[in-house]
Design an enzyme around this catalytic site. Sequence first.
Site, PDB file in Angstrom:
ATOM      1  N   THR A   1      19.521 -24.271  25.297  1.00  7.72           N
ATOM      2  CA  THR A   1      19.425 -24.347  26.020  1.00  7.72           C
ATOM      3  C   THR A   1      18.298 -23.765  27.474  1.00  7.72           C
ATOM      4  OG1 THR A   1      22.359 -23.061  26.319  1.00  7.72           O
ATOM      5  CG2 THR A   1      20.893 -22.897  28.461  1.00  7.72           C
TER       6      THR A   1
ATOM      7  N   SER B   1       0.924 -26.531  28.723  1.00  9.45           N
ATOM      8  CA  SER B   1       1.562 -24.728  28.922  1.00  9.45           C
ATOM      9  C   SER B   1       1.194 -24.529  30.827  1.00  9.45           C
ATOM     10  CB  SER B   1       0.362 -23.981  28.313  1.00  9.45           C
ATOM     11  OG  SER B   1       1.275 -22.944  28.146  1.00  9.45           O
TER      12      SER B   1
ATOM     13  N   HIS C   1       1.482 -21.208  32.046  1.00  4.18           N
ATOM     14  CA  HIS C   1       1.047 -20.060  31.739  1.00  4.18           C
ATOM     15  C   HIS C   1      -0.126 -20.101  32.664  1.00  4.18           C
ATOM     16  CE1 HIS C   1      -0.934 -17.847  28.363  1.00  4.18           C
ATOM     17  NE2 HIS C   1       0.332 -18.882  27.808  1.00  4.18           N
TER      18      HIS C   1
ATOM     19  N   GLN D   1      -5.390 -26.023  28.661  1.00  8.31           N
ATOM     20  CA  GLN D   1      -7.301 -25.562  29.852  1.00  8.31           C
ATOM     21  C   GLN D   1      -6.425 -26.803  30.332  1.00  8.31           C
ATOM     22  OE1 GLN D   1      -7.927 -22.831  29.391  1.00  8.31           O
ATOM     23  NE2 GLN D   1      -6.999 -21.649  28.363  1.00  8.31           N
TER      24      GLN D   1
ATOM     25  N   ASN E   1     -11.461 -24.063  25.030  1.00  7.14           N
ATOM     26  CA  ASN E   1     -10.268 -22.375  25.835  1.00  7.14           C
ATOM     27  C   ASN E   1     -11.547 -21.322  26.088  1.00  7.14           C
ATOM     28  OD1 ASN E   1      -9.406 -22.359  22.897  1.00  7.14           O
ATOM     29  ND2 ASN E   1      -9.065 -20.142  22.984  1.00  7.14           N
TER      30      ASN E   1
ATOM     31  N   CYS F   1     -11.948  -6.461  18.092  1.00  3.62           N
ATOM     32  CA  CYS F   1     -11.171  -6.279  18.607  1.00  3.62           C
ATOM     33  C   CYS F   1     -10.008  -7.362  19.393  1.00  3.62           C
ATOM     34  CB  CYS F   1     -11.391  -4.157  19.227  1.00  3.62           C
ATOM     35  SG  CYS F   1     -12.353  -4.360  20.895  1.00  3.62           S
TER      36      CYS F   1
ATOM     37  N   GLY G   1       2.801 -23.490  25.223  1.00  2.86           N
ATOM     38  CA  GLY G   1       1.580 -24.251  24.352  1.00  2.86           C
ATOM     39  C   GLY G   1       1.787 -24.366  22.598  1.00  2.86           C
ATOM     40  N   SER G   2       1.711 -22.944  22.370  1.00  3.23           N
ATOM     41  CA  SER G   2       2.072 -22.853  21.078  1.00  3.23           C
ATOM     42  C   SER G   2       2.798 -23.835  20.041  1.00  3.23           C
ATOM     43  CB  SER G   2       2.221 -21.763  19.970  1.00  3.23           C
ATOM     44  OG  SER G   2       0.639 -20.592  20.643  1.00  3.23           O
TER      45      SER G   2
HETATM   46  C1  LIG Z   1      -3.245 -20.593  25.599  1.00  8.82           C
HETATM   47  C2  LIG Z   1      -3.527 -22.072  24.523  1.00  8.82           C
HETATM   48  C3  LIG Z   1      -2.538 -22.439  23.760  1.00  8.82           C
HETATM   49  C4  LIG Z   1      -1.218 -21.428  23.900  1.00  8.82           C
HETATM   50  O1  LIG Z   1      -0.248 -21.802  24.738  1.00  8.82           O
HETATM   51  P1  LIG Z   1       1.019 -20.716  25.318  1.00  8.82           P
HETATM   52  O2  LIG Z   1       1.608 -21.153  26.570  1.00  8.82           O
HETATM   53  O3  LIG Z   1       0.281 -19.294  25.868  1.00  8.82           O
HETATM   54  O4  LIG Z   1       2.326 -20.874  23.878  1.00  8.82           O
HETATM   55  C5  LIG Z   1      -3.056 -23.838  23.039  1.00  8.82           C
HETATM   56  N1  LIG Z   1      -4.292 -24.412  23.047  1.00  8.82           N
HETATM   57  C6  LIG Z   1      -4.760 -24.199  23.658  1.00  8.82           C
HETATM   58  C7  LIG Z   1      -6.154 -24.900  24.072  1.00  8.82           C
HETATM   59  C8  LIG Z   1      -4.539 -22.580  24.995  1.00  8.82           C
HETATM   60  O5  LIG Z   1      -5.296 -21.702  25.426  1.00  8.82           O
END
Ligand SMILES: *Cc1c(COP(=O)(O)O)cnc(C)c1O
Length: 406
Positions: free
Chosen positions: A250, A212, A214, A192, A164, A338, A81-82
Site C-alpha cells: 500500500t 531518494s 530525504h 545525491q 556521497n 565509529c 534509495g537503498s
Molecule cells: C543516501 C544514499 C543512498 C541510500 O538512500 P536511502 O534513501 O537512505 O535508502 C544510496 N545511494 C547514495 C549515493 C546515497 O547518498
Amino acid sequence: MANGRGKTMENKRIYMDYSATTPVKKEVLDEMLPYFNEGFGNASSFYSYGHEAKEALELARTRVAALINAEPNEIYFTAGGSESDNWAIKGVAFDLQRKGKGNHIITSKIEHHAILHTCEYLEKNFGFEVTYLDVDEEGKVSPEALENAIKDNTILISIMFANNEIGTVEPIKELVEVAKKHKILFHTDAVQAAGNIPVDVKELGVDMVSMSSHKIYGPKGVGALFIRRGLRFDNLVHGGAQEKRRRAGTENIPAIVGYGKAAELAKANMDNHIKELTRLRNKLIEGVKERIPYTRINGSLEDRLPGNANFAFKFIEGEGILLLLNHAGISGSSGSACTSGSLDPSHVLLAIGLPHEIAHGSLRLTVGDFTTDEDIDYILEVLPKVIERLRSMSPLYEEALQAEGK
Ligand SMILES: *Cc1c(COP(=O)(O)O)cnc(C)c1O
C-alpha cells in the site's frame, strides 16, 4: 552532555551533514499533513477517499518525473534509495541470468553500500561475477576502463551519478555511451544528484536511475526508481498490484506527496540552489585551505556536488575532529571508524589512493539550503582550533614540524 545534546560553547547547533539527510521543508510538510487524516484513503480503493489518494499519488509521480525529465509512467515509488538500488541490480541480474544472457556486472569501487553489498551478495550466493572499477585520484571512473572491462557475458553496468562522500560527479553521459555501444543496460545511483544538480534521463539515455526523497528536503523512507519505458525485469517486493504490479505494498501517500513536493521545489530552485551552495562551499574550502596547513581537499574541484566539502587533515583522526566539532555545536561526518560502525577507513578515500593514515583524518562537511554565511564564519573560527588541538597531541605532527625545522 549526558544526553548527548547538552549545552555547547555558544549554544550553537550548526548542521553540516546535508549529504547524510536533510530536514523536511515547511512547504513539503504542509502538503503531507492532510494525507495522514482527512486524505488517508488507500489509493487502490474504488470510493472517493481512494480517488483522492490516487490523484495525489499521480501528481507526485508527475513531479518526480519532471525532476529528471522522465515520463510519469517511468517512475516507480519505493521505500528509498537503498531499495531502488537493490531492485535495479537484483531485478536485472536475476532476470538476465535466468534468460541465459550472462552473469557479469560492472560497478565501481566508490559506490554506496546499497550497491556494493548487493553486488557482493549476488557474487557470493548466486554465481555472479562482479568487476569493481578503479577510480582516479578525483574519484572518477574512466570510460576507457569501463570499455575494457566489458565482456561477452556482461549484463549490467551500475555507476553512481555523484559520490556521497567526496562529491565527485561522474562522466555519466560518456559512460552510458560505452554501455549503449555494447547494448548493455546502465543503472545509475543518482540519490545525491537528482534534486541537487540537473539529471536528464532523455539526454543521458540511461535505463534505470535510483533516487531518494530525504536527501532533497523530503521525508525519509521514500524514493523512486526510474525504469525506461519498455524495460522489464524481476520485482523485488512481491504482493499486491500497486505500481503497475511491479512494486507491491500500500502506497505511503503522505511520504510520496512530500517527495513530490520536494522534487517540485528542487526543480524550481535548482539554479539558485547550485549557485548559493557552491558559493558557501567554496568559501568554506578556501577558508580552510588558508587557515589549516597539511590539508588535502578530496574529490574533484570542477565536477563536484555544490554542497560538498571533504578534507583530509594529516596527523590526526576523523573521530577526534567530529567529537570536538560536535562539542562546539557543529555536526559533520567522517568516512571512518565509529561513525560508520567499522574501524576501516572509508572505501571511497582508499579508492582515490589516500593512504590509511590520511584517510583516517577525513572530514566531510556538506552545506544545504539552510546554511548561512555566519555558519561558515563560525566553522572557520572553530575548526582551525580543533585541528591544532588534536595535532598538538600527535607525535607525528611533532616529527613533521621538527623535520621542517619549526
Ligand atoms: C543516501 C544514499 C543512498 C541510500 O538512500 P536511502 O534513501 O537512505 O535508502 C544510496 N545511494 C547514495 C549515493 C546515497 O547518498
